[in-house]
Design a protein around this motif. Sequence first.
Motif, PDB file in Angstrom:
ATOM      1  N   ALA A 164       6.741  -0.002   8.174  1.00  0.00           N
ATOM      2  CA  ALA A 164       6.853   0.209   9.623  1.00  0.00           C
ATOM      3  C   ALA A 164       5.528   0.666  10.236  1.00  0.00           C
ATOM      4  O   ALA A 164       5.106   0.169  11.272  1.00  0.00           O
ATOM      5  CB  ALA A 164       7.956   1.221   9.920  1.00  0.00           C
ATOM      6  N   THR A 165       4.872   1.615   9.576  1.00  0.00           N
ATOM      7  CA  THR A 165       3.632   2.160  10.133  1.00  0.00           C
ATOM      8  C   THR A 165       2.393   1.435   9.629  1.00  0.00           C
ATOM      9  O   THR A 165       1.300   1.637  10.146  1.00  0.00           O
ATOM     10  CB  THR A 165       3.487   3.656   9.789  1.00  0.00           C
ATOM     11  N   LYS A 166       2.582   0.632   8.572  1.00  0.00           N
ATOM     12  CA  LYS A 166       1.466  -0.079   7.925  1.00  0.00           C
ATOM     13  C   LYS A 166       0.390   0.882   7.424  1.00  0.00           C
ATOM     14  O   LYS A 166      -0.798   0.621   7.508  1.00  0.00           O
ATOM     15  CB  LYS A 166       0.881  -1.131   8.874  1.00  0.00           C
ATOM     16  N   GLU A 167       0.863   1.996   6.881  1.00  0.00           N
ATOM     17  CA  GLU A 167      -0.019   3.033   6.353  1.00  0.00           C
ATOM     18  C   GLU A 167       0.360   3.371   4.914  1.00  0.00           C
ATOM     19  O   GLU A 167       1.524   3.254   4.528  1.00  0.00           O
ATOM     20  CB  GLU A 167       0.104   4.320   7.193  1.00  0.00           C
ATOM     21  N   PRO A 168      -0.621   3.812   4.126  1.00  0.00           N
ATOM     22  CA  PRO A 168      -0.305   4.297   2.773  1.00  0.00           C
ATOM     23  C   PRO A 168       0.556   5.559   2.866  1.00  0.00           C
ATOM     24  O   PRO A 168       0.405   6.351   3.801  1.00  0.00           O
ATOM     25  CB  PRO A 168      -1.665   4.630   2.165  1.00  0.00           C
ATOM     26  N   VAL A 169       1.455   5.711   1.905  1.00  0.00           N
ATOM     27  CA  VAL A 169       2.310   6.895   1.847  1.00  0.00           C
ATOM     28  C   VAL A 169       2.316   7.444   0.426  1.00  0.00           C
ATOM     29  O   VAL A 169       2.046   6.723  -0.532  1.00  0.00           O
ATOM     30  CB  VAL A 169       3.763   6.602   2.290  1.00  0.00           C
ATOM     31  N   GLU A 170       2.642   8.710   0.319  1.00  0.00           N
ATOM     32  CA  GLU A 170       2.727   9.351  -0.987  1.00  0.00           C
ATOM     33  C   GLU A 170       3.917   8.787  -1.761  1.00  0.00           C
ATOM     34  O   GLU A 170       4.964   8.487  -1.185  1.00  0.00           O
ATOM     35  CB  GLU A 170       2.882  10.859  -0.810  1.00  0.00           C
TER      36      GLU A 170
ATOM     37  N   LYS B   1      13.263   0.267  -1.673  1.00  0.00           N
ATOM     38  CA  LYS B   1      12.919   0.936  -0.423  1.00  0.00           C
ATOM     39  C   LYS B   1      11.481   1.452  -0.442  1.00  0.00           C
ATOM     40  O   LYS B   1      10.889   1.674   0.596  1.00  0.00           O
ATOM     41  CB  LYS B   1      13.878   2.095  -0.153  1.00  0.00           C
ATOM     42  N   LEU B   2      10.953   1.667  -1.634  1.00  0.00           N
ATOM     43  CA  LEU B   2       9.567   2.112  -1.740  1.00  0.00           C
ATOM     44  C   LEU B   2       8.672   0.891  -1.658  1.00  0.00           C
ATOM     45  O   LEU B   2       8.686   0.040  -2.539  1.00  0.00           O
ATOM     46  CB  LEU B   2       9.326   2.836  -3.070  1.00  0.00           C
ATOM     47  N   GLY B   3       7.926   0.803  -0.595  1.00  0.00           N
ATOM     48  CA  GLY B   3       6.987  -0.290  -0.474  1.00  0.00           C
ATOM     49  C   GLY B   3       5.742   0.014  -1.289  1.00  0.00           C
ATOM     50  O   GLY B   3       5.247   1.143  -1.265  1.00  0.00           O
ATOM     51  N   VAL B   4       5.280  -0.950  -2.032  1.00  0.00           N
ATOM     52  CA  VAL B   4       4.006  -0.822  -2.733  1.00  0.00           C
ATOM     53  C   VAL B   4       3.215  -2.099  -2.505  1.00  0.00           C
ATOM     54  O   VAL B   4       3.782  -3.187  -2.410  1.00  0.00           O
ATOM     55  CB  VAL B   4       4.158  -0.548  -4.254  1.00  0.00           C
ATOM     56  N   VAL B   5       1.924  -1.930  -2.374  1.00  0.00           N
ATOM     57  CA  VAL B   5       1.036  -3.074  -2.225  1.00  0.00           C
ATOM     58  C   VAL B   5      -0.053  -2.979  -3.284  1.00  0.00           C
ATOM     59  O   VAL B   5      -0.401  -1.892  -3.745  1.00  0.00           O
ATOM     60  CB  VAL B   5       0.401  -3.146  -0.816  1.00  0.00           C
ATOM     61  N   VAL B   6      -0.582  -4.119  -3.664  1.00  0.00           N
ATOM     62  CA  VAL B   6      -1.671  -4.150  -4.634  1.00  0.00           C
ATOM     63  C   VAL B   6      -2.960  -3.787  -3.914  1.00  0.00           C
ATOM     64  O   VAL B   6      -3.349  -4.432  -2.940  1.00  0.00           O
ATOM     65  CB  VAL B   6      -1.788  -5.548  -5.287  1.00  0.00           C
ATOM     66  N   ALA B   7      -3.613  -2.736  -4.390  1.00  0.00           N
ATOM     67  CA  ALA B   7      -4.890  -2.313  -3.806  1.00  0.00           C
ATOM     68  C   ALA B   7      -6.064  -2.845  -4.623  1.00  0.00           C
ATOM     69  O   ALA B   7      -7.153  -3.056  -4.099  1.00  0.00           O
ATOM     70  CB  ALA B   7      -4.963  -0.787  -3.735  1.00  0.00           C
ATOM     71  N   ASN B   8      -5.824  -3.049  -5.926  1.00  0.00           N
ATOM     72  CA  ASN B   8      -6.889  -3.538  -6.803  1.00  0.00           C
ATOM     73  C   ASN B   8      -6.250  -4.169  -8.026  1.00  0.00           C
ATOM     74  O   ASN B   8      -5.251  -3.671  -8.535  1.00  0.00           O
ATOM     75  CB  ASN B   8      -7.793  -2.368  -7.221  1.00  0.00           C
TER      76      ASN B   8
END
Length: 150
Positions: free
Chosen positions: A119-125, A55-62
Amino acid sequence: MVDEVKFKHVMPVQIRFSDVDIYGHMNNNAYFSLYDLAKTSYLRDVFGYKEEWSKLGVVVANINADFLAPVFFSDELIIETTVVHLGHKSMTLLQRAVNKASGVLKCQCRTVLVGYDVATKEPVELPLDYKQAICNYEGKTLEELSKPIG
């Protein structure tokens, strides 16, 4: 810094025929596929097979890799993975490709993953319970893993 890092998660990987290039060694882009396999295995070990971790979305930033020595098709390779930093919205993984027989470090990679709301396409804590699960797995405190990387 790498010498003082302890890797609890170690995963043997199989080098595929398609990973080897015309020069007889593993192509640089094949490492990232193996690192992704180990990253998934690491997350399953930390969070279990429960639905919650997905459920925790994570994306590669670097992502950065240092290619230190060639890997050949006949090499037995292991991928070591650990979290070296937990931020408010991100975590940094250190992964290493090591020759199992010789112990020679072949490649190391740092990946910054950022919490992401699909859903929001924003970074989250990153949720505190997720951070705590990582700390428990790594045998470190949140304070230790929250220190700036030097």
